[in-house]
Design an enzyme around this catalytic site. Structure first.
Site, mmCIF file in Angstrom:
data_model
loop_
_atom_site.group_PDB
_atom_site.id
_atom_site.type_symbol
_atom_site.label_atom_id
_atom_site.label_comp_id
_atom_site.label_asym_id
_atom_site.label_seq_id
_atom_site.Cartn_x
_atom_site.Cartn_y
_atom_site.Cartn_z
ATOM 1 N N PRO A 123 -31.308 13.802 -95.847
ATOM 2 C CG PRO A 123 -31.776 11.880 -97.236
ATOM 3 C CD PRO A 123 -31.779 13.434 -97.125
ATOM 4 C CB CYS A 124 -26.730 13.687 -93.084
ATOM 5 S SG CYS A 124 -27.416 14.688 -91.626
#
Length: 160
Positions: free
Chosen positions: A130-131
């Site tokens: 989850p950047c």
């Protein structure tokens, strides 16, 4: 000879998502274009690739609000530094955000905030790693390889 590469496409409210990998792990999950109606062909039917089916199902559950944590076998390709960043991203809880500086500190490189941004930009496994949960130290949305509008959508989805 290496392992055969499989591809599949998952539909989402923010565009189609291309899933790539081998029989043993997922190597890439990336948005395909800006247009949600864009179609991509894949090399093997999704029904023949167990991990692709799992990724498609888990992404569907995530976008419908039924999944907060992914359970997929991942093997992103990158440098040792990039892999350390991507591992730290997976530690950010669903619905929360961290700054680039927070991630730099988490991996023991407190002065590497810019390099964290570059590693985020090269994240080959969107959504699952989850950047999108990394924001500027001023709490503003900053770059996202899938487009800031997608980052905003994902963060709003996780707030609900």
């Amino acid at each position: 000879m290496g392992s055969e590469i499989y591809q599949a496409v998952a539909e989402s409210p923010i565009g189609n998502i291309l899933i790539c990998g081998t029989e043993k792990y997922i190597t890439n999950i990336q948005f395909v274009g800006e247009n949600t109606s864009e179609r991509v062909t894949w090399s093997h039917p999704l029904t023949n690739w167990y991990l692709g089916k799992q990724a498609q199902k888990q992404l569907e559950e995530y976008f419908s609000g039924k999944r907060a944590v992914f359970d997929l076998v991942l093997q992103p390709q990158g440098t040792e530094f990039q892999r350390a960043v991507w591992k730290a991203l997976q530690e950010i809880p669903f619905g929360e955000t961290r700054s680039y500086g927070d991630i730099a500190k988490a991996i023991g490189k407190p002065k590497a905030a810019r390099a964290i941004g570059q590693a985020n930009n090269r994240n080959p496994i969107a959504v699952v790693i989850p950047c999108h949960r990394v924001i500027g130290s001023n709490h503003k949305l900053t770059g996202y390889a899938g487009g800031l509008w997608r980052k905003e959508f994902l963060l709003e989805l996780e707030k609900k």
